[in-house]
Design a protein around this motif. Structure first.
Motif, PDB file in Angstrom:
ATOM      1  N   SER A 158     -54.575 -36.133  58.145  1.00  0.00           N
ATOM      2  CA  SER A 158     -53.651 -35.514  57.187  1.00  0.00           C
ATOM      3  C   SER A 158     -52.257 -36.095  57.405  1.00  0.00           C
ATOM      4  O   SER A 158     -51.900 -36.485  58.528  1.00  0.00           O
ATOM      5  CB  SER A 158     -53.621 -33.991  57.355  1.00  0.00           C
ATOM      6  N   LEU A 159     -51.476 -36.155  56.328  1.00  0.00           N
ATOM      7  CA  LEU A 159     -50.104 -36.685  56.398  1.00  0.00           C
ATOM      8  C   LEU A 159     -49.141 -35.636  55.867  1.00  0.00           C
ATOM      9  O   LEU A 159     -49.369 -35.045  54.812  1.00  0.00           O
ATOM     10  CB  LEU A 159     -49.979 -37.952  55.536  1.00  0.00           C
ATOM     11  N   SER A 160     -48.055 -35.428  56.621  1.00  0.00           N
ATOM     12  CA  SER A 160     -46.992 -34.517  56.175  1.00  0.00           C
ATOM     13  C   SER A 160     -45.662 -35.247  56.278  1.00  0.00           C
ATOM     14  O   SER A 160     -45.456 -36.055  57.180  1.00  0.00           O
ATOM     15  CB  SER A 160     -46.971 -33.267  57.058  1.00  0.00           C
ATOM     16  N   THR A 161     -44.748 -34.950  55.348  1.00  0.00           N
ATOM     17  CA  THR A 161     -43.423 -35.565  55.415  1.00  0.00           C
ATOM     18  C   THR A 161     -42.489 -34.700  56.267  1.00  0.00           C
ATOM     19  O   THR A 161     -42.583 -33.469  56.250  1.00  0.00           O
ATOM     20  CB  THR A 161     -42.814 -35.714  54.010  1.00  0.00           C
ATOM     21  N   VAL A 162     -41.603 -35.362  57.020  1.00  0.00           N
ATOM     22  CA  VAL A 162     -40.612 -34.655  57.851  1.00  0.00           C
ATOM     23  C   VAL A 162     -39.273 -35.398  57.721  1.00  0.00           C
ATOM     24  O   VAL A 162     -39.115 -36.249  56.864  1.00  0.00           O
ATOM     25  CB  VAL A 162     -41.066 -34.581  59.333  1.00  0.00           C
ATOM     26  N   ARG A 163     -38.312 -35.057  58.604  1.00  0.00           N
ATOM     27  CA  ARG A 163     -36.991 -35.697  58.526  1.00  0.00           C
ATOM     28  C   ARG A 163     -36.573 -36.298  59.847  1.00  0.00           C
ATOM     29  O   ARG A 163     -37.106 -35.959  60.897  1.00  0.00           O
ATOM     30  CB  ARG A 163     -35.927 -34.656  58.154  1.00  0.00           C
ATOM     31  N   GLU A 164     -35.557 -37.140  59.751  1.00  0.00           N
ATOM     32  CA  GLU A 164     -34.932 -37.761  60.911  1.00  0.00           C
ATOM     33  C   GLU A 164     -33.515 -37.184  61.011  1.00  0.00           C
ATOM     34  O   GLU A 164     -32.767 -37.213  60.028  1.00  0.00           O
ATOM     35  CB  GLU A 164     -34.925 -39.284  60.689  1.00  0.00           C
ATOM     36  N   VAL A 165     -33.144 -36.655  62.179  1.00  0.00           N
ATOM     37  CA  VAL A 165     -31.902 -35.882  62.288  1.00  0.00           C
ATOM     38  C   VAL A 165     -30.642 -36.691  61.956  1.00  0.00           C
ATOM     39  O   VAL A 165     -29.690 -36.173  61.371  1.00  0.00           O
ATOM     40  CB  VAL A 165     -31.776 -35.217  63.680  1.00  0.00           C
ATOM     41  N   GLY A 166     -30.637 -37.984  62.290  1.00  0.00           N
ATOM     42  CA  GLY A 166     -29.416 -38.765  62.096  1.00  0.00           C
ATOM     43  C   GLY A 166     -29.245 -39.288  60.682  1.00  0.00           C
ATOM     44  O   GLY A 166     -28.227 -39.906  60.375  1.00  0.00           O
ATOM     45  N   HIS A 167     -30.241 -39.073  59.825  1.00  0.00           N
ATOM     46  CA  HIS A 167     -30.148 -39.609  58.472  1.00  0.00           C
ATOM     47  C   HIS A 167     -30.330 -38.512  57.435  1.00  0.00           C
ATOM     48  O   HIS A 167     -30.811 -37.424  57.732  1.00  0.00           O
ATOM     49  CB  HIS A 167     -31.146 -40.746  58.270  1.00  0.00           C
ATOM     50  N   TYR A 168     -29.942 -38.866  56.220  1.00  0.00           N
ATOM     51  CA  TYR A 168     -29.870 -37.866  55.154  1.00  0.00           C
ATOM     52  C   TYR A 168     -30.544 -38.412  53.913  1.00  0.00           C
ATOM     53  O   TYR A 168     -30.246 -39.548  53.481  1.00  0.00           O
ATOM     54  CB  TYR A 168     -28.405 -37.583  54.879  1.00  0.00           C
ATOM     55  N   SER A 169     -31.428 -37.626  53.371  1.00  0.00           N
ATOM     56  CA  SER A 169     -32.066 -37.924  52.103  1.00  0.00           C
ATOM     57  C   SER A 169     -32.570 -39.374  52.076  1.00  0.00           C
ATOM     58  O   SER A 169     -33.244 -39.809  53.005  1.00  0.00           O
ATOM     59  CB  SER A 169     -31.092 -37.620  50.968  1.00  0.00           C
ATOM     60  N   VAL A 170     -32.252 -40.139  51.033  1.00  0.00           N
ATOM     61  CA  VAL A 170     -32.799 -41.501  50.930  1.00  0.00           C
ATOM     62  C   VAL A 170     -31.906 -42.535  51.630  1.00  0.00           C
ATOM     63  O   VAL A 170     -32.080 -43.726  51.453  1.00  0.00           O
ATOM     64  CB  VAL A 170     -33.020 -41.890  49.460  1.00  0.00           C
ATOM     65  N   ARG A 171     -30.945 -42.082  52.421  1.00  0.00           N
ATOM     66  CA  ARG A 171     -30.146 -42.916  53.334  1.00  0.00           C
ATOM     67  C   ARG A 171     -29.178 -43.849  52.649  1.00  0.00           C
ATOM     68  O   ARG A 171     -28.642 -44.750  53.308  1.00  0.00           O
ATOM     69  CB  ARG A 171     -31.067 -43.743  54.254  1.00  0.00           C
ATOM     70  N   THR A 172     -28.917 -43.725  51.335  1.00  0.00           N
ATOM     71  CA  THR A 172     -27.928 -44.631  50.754  1.00  0.00           C
ATOM     72  C   THR A 172     -26.575 -44.425  51.435  1.00  0.00           C
ATOM     73  O   THR A 172     -25.810 -45.369  51.572  1.00  0.00           O
ATOM     74  CB  THR A 172     -27.788 -44.422  49.232  1.00  0.00           C
ATOM     75  N   MET A 173     -26.283 -43.185  51.881  1.00  0.00           N
ATOM     76  CA  MET A 173     -25.017 -42.944  52.582  1.00  0.00           C
ATOM     77  C   MET A 173     -25.167 -43.194  54.090  1.00  0.00           C
ATOM     78  O   MET A 173     -24.485 -44.053  54.650  1.00  0.00           O
ATOM     79  CB  MET A 173     -24.536 -41.509  52.310  1.00  0.00           C
TER      80      MET A 173
END
Ligand code: SF4
Length: 705
Positions: free
Chosen positions: A590-605
């Motif tokens: 199974s695959l679930s999406t999570v986040r990376e603390v140092g980055h935000y959304s799609v990382r353009t910023m």
């Protein structure tokens, strides 16, 4: 000569609403430092690493992608290169394309996506006004659809208000925290600080998550449930409360409806903890302990994130969470209630401003004739009376709708990147390629720009004034720090130029004029003037009057007076519905999406901030259990190919014993290793929120690395 100035503003990243003091060198027009401001009610002078170092993209280091500096068009049509053009040419071309599409197919052939990020509430208000008054459609939406859309829909049904009832500072005075599908240390570090403070004061924490997260490590009771079984657990906890008579009968009788019918369903033996143990992978004793602990206090705060909402049963699970608070009397007073903790800095605000297909600003229904007449009078035009299209249903309206009159032929996208953030990217790319006209307003070239016919350069956070709404309903002023790039304009100004070119006069001298127009139309927000925001460290809505004594509302439903028609909270029973795609011999994980603390959304910023990129950079990772890795002969750091029924991507393996066997986790933030190549676009039928948290995949080692 260098001249330094300190300016207080609000962090452009998560919904915690931290106030930042930025030091600006006015001689070089650069931000050089950021510190937490003691003026921030939610952050008390603290910041996480994104707040401390996330401003560097303003200096345009061109790490991930380049700043958009001028309007651009594909003058040779689809497939031709983007070339720089004047503002006049880009505006006139866009106006003519939109008018032609409206003339041929009607206004509902146009879809608009607003931004929950840097532009702020004034742009959000103008976005929905542009789509409704100028285009003539309610087809306007934003990224709440793919995150907390289920929270808004579920809580509106249960208690009449789709927002956090509790405020962030109150969390530290909770006696019990029920944390489900939410990892504050990664998604909202400043909220996590309040959880740690609560624990130090003696609060007991229950954490439900299939993966042993940082919140799981803080917990007194950790429930590592099988992904996709939230409803079974919530019904089992309710079963224990009902059958052991742990409920608050007095509160239920005075302040709720529907309990008897609900309790009859919940009392069925199939919801006994022993009966759900096999499906949830949980110890029945732990479920009982969790239910008893939840019900033991009148200061139980429930926090949830996308581990609840990003399932095809998201709305019903939100209501099931609310049921637990209603039956134990955990609503309507200090340090209790529910916290659907909104992710992006202004996703609460973009909902507040009505960038939604069914609501005007201030949560007023587009199908309510009295409300519609009010907006028609204020805006001087007729408005559409039917609910518009949620953005997650655009692919179906483009690729599978046979009648051209009912298809989407134009997509206007502001500060969003569906070609990176939406599920099933192969389908999103087919969709964007098939739409006749795509316009983008943004600050950096993103994946969606590859499909755009016209691109407008917008000012970024730090280059304009605005108001953001934090996740706990606090309107706060956001201030311009530096002079913008010379040929960039605020998003709301670009929309005004376009409105005028399309024949609808729209002009504002500044953001306060927009804000005041919005306040005059929204009773919940009427009292939140700029002046009062400045004087009171922000204003939490509802705030009904401009009277200086009306300082807004810290927690919702005071005295258990709910925002429903009869003032009562409502119980609803729902059986468990399994996830849409389960493991199979070809796709055994199974695959679930999570986040990376140092980055935000799609990382353009954040992908353009040097210090944050140094901490974590491409490619991303897939977290896997050690036994699965051993079976597949994969070592930590190996490059792997991850494959689902929709596509494949390459990333690095991160071996982790926090992950249970058979499960994998990836972030959606990386351009290389984008997990949305794999995710499924199955939607919650009520909120149209995608099931990002569960699909089937397989992982293969790349041998020649
Ligand atoms: Fe910014 Fe959120 Fe970090 Fe606060 S917790 S500094 S709002 S990213």
């Amino acid at each position: 000569m260098d001249t330094y100035k300190n300016i207080d503003t609000v962090c452009p990243y998560c919904g915690s609403g931290c106030v930042i003091t930025c030091t600006v060198n006015t001689a070089t027009n650069r931000v050089i430092e950021a510190k937490g401001s003691p003026e921030g009610v939610n952050n008390e002078g603290r910041l996480c690493l994104k707040g401390l170092y996330g401003w560097d993209y303003l200096n345009d280091p061109q790490i991930l992608t380049k700043r958009i500096r001028h309007p651009m068009m594909r003058k040779g049509g689809k497939g031709s290169p983007l070339v720089e053009v004047s503002w006049q040419e880009a505006i006139e071309y866009t106006a003519s394309r939109l008018k032609a599409i409206i003339k041929e197919y009607g206004p509902d052939a146009v879809m608009g996506a607003g931004s929950a990020r840097g532009p702020g509430n004034e742009t959000a208000y103008i976005t929905q006004k542009f789509m409704r008054a100028v285009i003539g459609t309610n087809n306007v939406d934003h990224c709440a659809r793919i995150c907390h859309g289920a929270s808004v829909a579920g809580l509106s049904q249960s208690v009449g208000e789709g927002a956090m009832s509790v405020s962030i500072p109150e969390i530290e005075d909770a006696e019990v925290i029920f944390n489900i599908g939410y990892n504050a240390p990664v998604s909202h570090p400043i909220v996590a600080r309040r959880v740690v403070k609560a624990k130090k004061k003696g609060c007991k924490i229950i954490c439900v998550d299939p993966r042993l997260t940082e919140m799981g490590r803080l917990a007194d009771i950790y429930l590592p449930l099988k992904g996709g079984t939230n409803m079974l657990l919530l019904n089992a906890m309710a079963h224990v409360m009902v059958t052991e008579d742990l409920v608050d009968r007095d509160f239920i009788e005075k302040h709720t409806t529907g309990f008897e019918a609900y309790a009859e369903e919940i009392a069925q033996d199939k919801y006994a903890p022993e009966a759900v143990a096999a499906a949830t992978h949980l110890d029945p004793d732990d479920i009982r302990k969790a239910a008893r602990l939840f019900a033991s206090s009148k200061h139980t705060v429930t926090l949830w994130g996308m581990g609840i909402t990003q399932f095809s049963q998201g709305v019903e699970c939100v209501i099931a969470c609310s049921n637990l608070s209603l039956m134990t009397g955990n609503y309507g007073h200090y340090a209790t209630g529910v916290g659907p903790v909104r992710g992006q800095n202004n996703v609460q605000g973009t909902c507040d401003m009505g960038v939604l297909p069914n609501q005007y600003p201030g949560y007023q229904s587009v199908t309510d004739e009295t409300v519609r007449r009010k907006f028609e009078k204020a805006w001087g035009c007729a408005l559409p009376d039917k609910v518009g299209l949620p953005l997650t249903r655009v692919p179906a309206k483009v690729l599978r709708e046979p009648d051209p009159k009912k298809q989407i032929h134009a997509y206007y996208i502001i500060g969003e990147d569906p070609a990176q953030s939406d599920p099933d990217l192969p389908e999103i790319r087919r969709t964007l390629n098939a739409i006749a006209f795509v316009a983008v307003q943004d600050i950096f070239f993103n994946k969606t720009c590859e499909h755009a016919d016209v691109i407008f350069p917008a000012t970024a956070w730090g280059e304009h004034d605005a108001v953001y709404s934090s996740c706990d309903r606090r309107f706060q002023r956001v201030r311009k720090l530096i002079e913008p790039q010379p040929d960039c304009k605020p998003d709301w100004e670009i929309l005004c130029l376009l409105a005028n070119a399309m024949g609808y006069p729209m002009h504002y001298d500044n953001t306060e004029e927009i804000w005041d127009e919005m306040r005059s139309l929204c009773p919940k927000f009427t009292g939140a003037t700029y002046e009062k925001m400045d004087a009171n460290h922000g204003i939490q809505w509802p705030c009904y009057t401009e009277d200086s004594d009306d300082k807004g509302t810290q927690y919702l439903h005071d005295g258990a007076q709910f925002a429903t028609a009869d003032g009562k909270g409502r119980f609803y029973y729902f059986p468990w519905i399994p996830v849409k795609e389960v493991e199979s011999p070809d796709y055994p994980l199974s695959l679930s999406t999570v986040r990376e603390v140092g980055h935000y959304s799609v990382r353009t910023m954040t992908g353009n901030c040097r210090l944050l990129v140094d901490l974590a950079d491409e490619p991303g990772f897939i977290q896997m259990n050690p036994d699965d890795c051993q079976n597949l002969n994969i070592a930590d750091g190996d490059l792997v190919r991850v494959i689902s029924r929709r596509g494949q991507t390459v990333t690095r393996c991160q071996v982790s014993d926090r992950v249970s066997q058979g499960s994998t986790y990836m972030t959606y933030q990386w351009w290389i290793g984008a997990c949305n190549e794999l995710t499924i676009s199955a939607l919650d039928p009520k909120s149209s929120t995608p099931e990002y948290k569960y699909c089937a995949c397989r992982v293969e080692k790349i041998d020649d690395q």
